[in-house]
Write a protein that holds these residues in place. Structure first.
Motif, PDB file in Angstrom:
ATOM      1  N   ASP A  79       0.851  -1.206   0.000  1.00 28.74           N
ATOM      2  CA  ASP A  79       0.000   0.000   0.000  1.00 28.74           C
ATOM      3  C   ASP A  79       0.879   1.245   0.000  1.00 28.74           C
ATOM      4  O   ASP A  79       2.049   1.196   0.369  1.00 28.74           O
ATOM      5  CB  ASP A  79      -0.927  -0.002   1.226  1.00 28.74           C
ATOM      6  N   VAL A  80       0.314   2.358  -0.425  1.00 29.16           N
ATOM      7  CA  VAL A  80       1.033   3.634  -0.450  1.00 29.16           C
ATOM      8  C   VAL A  80       0.196   4.695   0.271  1.00 29.16           C
ATOM      9  O   VAL A  80      -1.001   4.515   0.482  1.00 29.16           O
ATOM     10  CB  VAL A  80       1.317   4.126  -1.892  1.00 29.16           C
ATOM     11  N   ALA A  81       0.852   5.795   0.615  1.00 28.87           N
ATOM     12  CA  ALA A  81       0.128   6.912   1.234  1.00 28.87           C
ATOM     13  C   ALA A  81      -0.850   7.507   0.228  1.00 28.87           C
ATOM     14  O   ALA A  81      -0.664   7.394  -0.983  1.00 28.87           O
ATOM     15  CB  ALA A  81       1.119   7.974   1.701  1.00 28.87           C
TER      16      ALA A  81
ATOM     17  N   ARG B 261       4.016   8.113  -6.766  1.00 29.39           N
ATOM     18  CA  ARG B 261       3.571   7.844  -5.389  1.00 29.39           C
ATOM     19  C   ARG B 261       4.008   6.448  -4.962  1.00 29.39           C
ATOM     20  O   ARG B 261       3.701   5.463  -5.634  1.00 29.39           O
ATOM     21  CB  ARG B 261       2.043   7.977  -5.298  1.00 29.39           C
ATOM     22  N   GLY B 262       4.732   6.363  -3.873  1.00 31.75           N
ATOM     23  CA  GLY B 262       5.123   5.067  -3.327  1.00 31.75           C
ATOM     24  C   GLY B 262       6.390   4.477  -3.926  1.00 31.75           C
ATOM     25  O   GLY B 262       6.770   3.367  -3.573  1.00 31.75           O
TER      26      GLY B 262
ATOM     27  N   ASP C  61       8.567   4.592  -0.830  1.00 31.07           N
ATOM     28  CA  ASP C  61       7.907   3.929   0.311  1.00 31.07           C
ATOM     29  C   ASP C  61       6.678   3.181  -0.187  1.00 31.07           C
ATOM     30  O   ASP C  61       5.587   3.710  -0.144  1.00 31.07           O
ATOM     31  CB  ASP C  61       7.549   4.984   1.359  1.00 31.07           C
TER      32      ASP C  61
ATOM     33  N   GLU D  91       0.029  -0.875   5.787  1.00 31.22           N
ATOM     34  CA  GLU D  91       1.051  -0.256   6.639  1.00 31.22           C
ATOM     35  C   GLU D  91       0.810   1.237   6.838  1.00 31.22           C
ATOM     36  O   GLU D  91       1.012   1.776   7.929  1.00 31.22           O
ATOM     37  CB  GLU D  91       2.445  -0.498   6.028  1.00 31.22           C
ATOM     38  N   GLU D  92       0.376   1.905   5.790  1.00 31.29           N
ATOM     39  CA  GLU D  92       0.294   3.376   5.836  1.00 31.29           C
ATOM     40  C   GLU D  92      -0.747   3.892   6.826  1.00 31.29           C
ATOM     41  O   GLU D  92      -0.659   5.023   7.286  1.00 31.29           O
ATOM     42  CB  GLU D  92       0.011   3.939   4.433  1.00 31.29           C
TER      43      GLU D  92
ATOM     44  N   ASP E 187      11.552  -1.605   4.173  1.00 34.48           N
ATOM     45  CA  ASP E 187      10.935  -0.279   4.082  1.00 34.48           C
ATOM     46  C   ASP E 187      12.026   0.796   4.189  1.00 34.48           C
ATOM     47  O   ASP E 187      13.166   0.498   4.524  1.00 34.48           O
ATOM     48  CB  ASP E 187       9.896  -0.100   5.209  1.00 34.48           C
TER      49      ASP E 187
END
Ligand SMILES: [Zn+2]
Length: 324
Positions: free
Chosen positions: A58-60, A85-86, A89, A123-124, A147
């Protein structure tokens, strides 16, 4: 997040690992958000160490006001960097894990110990993708979470969130405020919001005390914060606030536990309440943790100490030096 839309990438990763000879365990943590665990059985597993390599898919979230030159989900390459995006991270870390697996297979290396790759969700927003893998029984002698990192060997601090609730046993009309705050009023009552302000001030004092008295190597002083993050309270302008809830986020050091830290806060706030005439009779209630910031508005991330002299850490450090 939580968009509940990771099934596409998780299916892709499951297929990839399957092609690499892994046996696959894929299950929904939430509908549309599955975990994937691949196991590459070692040739001599009983006599060798096992290794977990772990990453999240998953991403923010992308917010309206973010100033992207390109669509955030269509990555571009610029000056040698992948931008999207991501990417950092942590699709980059995840891609490295998968690429390492591919190289090992292509080189025909048979690993003697078990290799477990965990591709997790959530996780985010503090959802327990990795914890679900642990609960399902996946264990190993060593684990590497790929990470984002600044490459210090220093362990991981913990986070616990909790709610502090103040509730009055009676509800008073706004017109009775004079009676509860002025001379001769004769009404024993209080605004839960004003009492919470006192508790917030107390939390600030405790936070400052912690920042002065506690420390941990490799961590900036004062990392152990108590953040009054969300407040809810009162019912209407025509009433005295009869309840108030405060959501706090507490960071602690690797050598502390969430139980210990929660107990310190409760003890301090309880003593503060003893000294307040109204809170003495209307005790604040504490509710700690939960399994998702979104679903049940609470979370615990336990802390972890890393021994720099541990053989797993030494092996990783030596390997990193070799390829740096
Ligand atoms: Zn991450």
């Amino acid at each position: 997040p939580p968009a509940r839309n990771t099934d596409g990438i998780q299916s892709w990763i499951a297929r990839f690992l399957n092609e690499m000879g892994f046996s696959i365990d894929k299950w929904d943590v939430y509908p549309g958000d599955p975990n994937v665990v691949g196991l590459l059985k070692g040739t001599d597993a009983a006599d060798y160490h096992s290794l977990i390599i772990n990453g999240h898919v998953d991403v923010a979230e992308v917010k309206e006001d973010e100033d992207w030159e390109h669509a955030p989900f269509h990555p571009i390459e610029k000056n040698g960097f992948l931008i999207g995006r991501g990417a950092s991270d942590m699709k980059g870390g995840m891609a490295c894990l998968l690429f390492a697996v591919k190289l090992i297979r292509e080189a025909g290396i048979e690993l003697p110990g078990d290799l477990i790759l965990q591709s997790v969700i959530g996780e985010e927003v503090g959802e327990a993708g990795t914890l679900e893998c642990c609960k399902r029984g996946y264990r190993a002698d060593f684990a590497v979470v790929a990470d984002t990192s600044d490459m210090h060997i220093q362990g991981q601090g913990g986070v616990i969130t909790g709610w502090i609730e103040i509730k009055s046993s009676q509800t008073f009309h706004d017109g009775t405020r004079r009676n509860m705050i002025h001379a001769g009023g004769g009404t024993f009552g209080a605004s839960a919001i004003e009492k919470m302000a006192k508790i917030i001030a107390g939390l600030g004092e405790l936070e400052r005390h912690w920042s002065i008295m506690k420390s941990y190597p490799g961590f900036k002083p004062g990392t152990n914060t108590i953040n009054p993050a969300v407040i809810e309270g009162g019912r209407h302008a025509a009433f005295i606030a009869d309840e108030c809830r405060l959501w706090i986020t507490v960071h602690f050091y690797p050598n502390e536990t969430h139980d210990q830290v929660a107990a310190e806060i409760e003890d301090y706030i309880n003593r503060l309440s003893d000294s307040d005439i109204w809170l003495r009779e209307n005790r604040p209630v504490f509710k700690w943790g939960g399994s998702s910031m979104i679903e049940d508005r609470g979370e615990i991330f336990p802390a972890l100490e890393v021994d720099p002299g541990h053989p797993g850490v030494s092996a990783l450090t030596v390997s990193h030096e070799k390829v740096k």
